[in-house]
Write a protein that holds these residues in place. Structure first.
Motif, PDB file in Angstrom:
ATOM      1  N   THR A 187       0.765  -1.139  -0.107  1.00 30.37           N
ATOM      2  CA  THR A 187      -0.137   0.046  -0.094  1.00 30.37           C
ATOM      3  C   THR A 187       0.846   1.114  -0.219  1.00 30.37           C
ATOM      4  OG1 THR A 187      -1.551  -1.305   1.063  1.00 30.37           O
ATOM      5  CG2 THR A 187      -1.610   1.384   1.293  1.00 30.37           C
ATOM      6  N   VAL A 188       0.476   2.244  -0.611  1.00 29.07           N
ATOM      7  CA  VAL A 188       1.253   3.500  -0.777  1.00 29.07           C
ATOM      8  C   VAL A 188       0.614   4.551  -0.098  1.00 29.07           C
ATOM      9  CG1 VAL A 188       1.981   5.352  -2.379  1.00 29.07           C
ATOM     10  CG2 VAL A 188       2.493   2.999  -2.898  1.00 29.07           C
ATOM     11  N   GLN A 189       0.953   5.142   1.131  1.00 27.69           N
ATOM     12  CA  GLN A 189       0.377   6.295   1.674  1.00 27.69           C
ATOM     13  C   GLN A 189       0.424   7.582   0.959  1.00 27.69           C
ATOM     14  OE1 GLN A 189       2.495   6.273   5.336  1.00 27.69           O
ATOM     15  NE2 GLN A 189       1.724   4.253   5.898  1.00 27.69           N
ATOM     16  N   ILE A 190      -0.860   8.402   0.675  1.00 33.10           N
ATOM     17  CA  ILE A 190      -0.691   9.545   0.206  1.00 33.10           C
ATOM     18  C   ILE A 190      -0.540  10.423   1.729  1.00 33.10           C
ATOM     19  CG2 ILE A 190      -2.184  11.437  -0.700  1.00 33.10           C
ATOM     20  CD1 ILE A 190      -3.938   9.287  -2.192  1.00 33.10           C
ATOM     21  N   PRO A 191       0.526  11.462   1.505  1.00 31.67           N
ATOM     22  CA  PRO A 191       0.945  12.132   2.946  1.00 31.67           C
ATOM     23  C   PRO A 191       0.120  13.015   3.151  1.00 31.67           C
ATOM     24  CG  PRO A 191       2.446  12.473   1.153  1.00 31.67           C
ATOM     25  CD  PRO A 191       1.555  11.531   0.334  1.00 31.67           C
ATOM     26  N   ARG A 192      -0.244  13.440   4.597  1.00 31.42           N
ATOM     27  CA  ARG A 192      -0.804  14.294   5.041  1.00 31.42           C
ATOM     28  C   ARG A 192      -0.484  15.751   4.045  1.00 31.42           C
ATOM     29  NH1 ARG A 192      -0.510  13.669  11.572  1.00 31.42           N
ATOM     30  NH2 ARG A 192      -1.327  11.313  11.577  1.00 31.42           N
ATOM     31  N   GLY A 193      -1.511  16.291   3.921  1.00 36.15           N
ATOM     32  CA  GLY A 193      -1.253  17.766   3.325  1.00 36.15           C
ATOM     33  C   GLY A 193      -1.118  17.374   1.754  1.00 36.15           C
ATOM     34  N   SER A 194      -1.115  16.410   1.416  1.00 35.54           N
ATOM     35  CA  SER A 194      -0.767  16.231  -0.144  1.00 35.54           C
ATOM     36  C   SER A 194      -1.950  16.752  -0.955  1.00 35.54           C
ATOM     37  CB  SER A 194      -0.625  14.652  -0.396  1.00 35.54           C
ATOM     38  OG  SER A 194      -0.524  14.570  -1.874  1.00 35.54           O
ATOM     39  N   GLU A 195      -1.632  17.396  -1.898  1.00 32.18           N
ATOM     40  CA  GLU A 195      -2.660  17.779  -3.046  1.00 32.18           C
ATOM     41  C   GLU A 195      -2.343  17.297  -4.228  1.00 32.18           C
ATOM     42  OE1 GLU A 195      -2.191  21.977  -3.162  1.00 32.18           O
ATOM     43  OE2 GLU A 195      -2.870  22.308  -0.924  1.00 32.18           O
ATOM     44  N   LYS A 196      -1.173  16.737  -4.679  1.00 28.80           N
ATOM     45  CA  LYS A 196      -0.810  16.545  -6.054  1.00 28.80           C
ATOM     46  C   LYS A 196       0.035  15.292  -6.053  1.00 28.80           C
ATOM     47  CE  LYS A 196      -1.384  21.217  -7.374  1.00 28.80           C
ATOM     48  NZ  LYS A 196      -0.941  22.463  -7.849  1.00 28.80           N
TER      49      LYS A 196
END
Length: 280
Positions: A110-119
């Motif tokens: 699983t790949v985590q979309i980091p906190r605060g990510s928009e793009k």
């Protein structure tokens, strides 16, 4: 040979994939897929083993295809058609940036979309795994220092990378942003690293469909070039750039969100599949 690491994170066993698609346990012969095992002498030792003499392992989680990576080096804007889609000019020398080794995960993790990510964006790339120490290497000899190749997913957070102050590294190094594998395919199996089909899909839709033939700087040049500035060591990974079709280059741009599934692969090197999940 197709070398791999199988098992739960932190407890993987070194293995190889035999001609029949069976996973064979190498743990009785090498400590892991990295270091001495992927030097020319180490690979020759593994190649001398009859795969049928090795215990068979049940399919399970596949880990990163190499362990002990000291440097994870990336090459930016290295495909002429990708540079064009982003509005960038082809660089006069390879663009080098580093990806934190803590980003490395297995090919299907699983790949985590980091906190605060928009793009958060996708990039299928040809990974090069170094097999012996290279320093001031001539281009004509550079492939002698390569152990093999792998699929590398250079996951990127474009706002972190390009819209905030500083260098690209922080947009490239988030936890789980470096899936590599499923296999380290030894270089004898790849006749020409500059003629490999590359593809990536998001939720079943093809986004990237390119070839390593459009790389501006080929593998031999990159290995030689890097070795002029730093020693390369066994287990170091070079991610060599991506073909067109990234989210940043679309009109309007398209980025990954919680629940998206990305599949990618390179001819002869296998495939990856990751679910993207918001890191809360």
């Amino acid at each position: 040979m197709k070398l791999m690491r199988v098992g739960e994170a932190g407890n993987e066993k070194p293995a190889l994939l035999d001609a029949d698609g069976k996973i064979r346990d190498l743990s009785g012969h090498v400590a892991d897929i990295g270091g001495e095992a992927i030097t020319p002498a180490g690979l020759a030792k593994i190649a001398a083993i009859d795969p049928k003499s090795l215990p068979e392992l049940a399919p399970g989680r596949i880990g990163a295809c190499v362990v002990g990576t000291g440097k994870f080096i990336c090459i930016g804007l290295n495909f002429s058609d990708h540079a064009a889609e982003t509005g960038a000019t082809v660089p006069p020398e390879p663009v080098i940036f580093m990806k934190a080794t803590s980003a490395i995960v297995g090919p299907n993790d699983t790949v985590q979309i980091p906190r605060g990510s928009e793009k958060t964006d996708w990039e299928v790339e040809l990974g090069v795994v170094i097999g012996k120490t290279a320093k001031y290497v001539r281009e004509a000899e550079a492939l002698d220092y390569v152990a093999g190749y792998c699929v590398s997913h250079d996951v990127s957070e474009r706002a972190f990378q390009t819209e905030r102050a500083g260098q690209w590294t922080k947009g490239k190094s988030c936890d789980t942003f470096g899936p590599i594998g499923p296999w380290l395919v030894t270089k004898d199996e790849i006749a020409d690293p500059q003629n490999l089909g590359m593809w990536l899909k998001v939720n079943g839709q093809t986004m990237q469909n390119g070839s390593s033939k459009t790389m501006v700087y080929g593998v031999a040049h990159i290995v030689s070039y890097l070795s002029q500035f730093m020693s390369l060591h066994p287990g170091d990974v070079i991610s060599t750039g991506t073909p067109p079709g990234v989210g940043m280059g679309m009109k309007p741009p398209q980025y990954l969100k919680d629940g998206d599934v990305v599949e990618l692969g390179i001819e002869g090197l296998g495939t990856q599949k990751q679910s993207f999940v918001a890191d809360r």
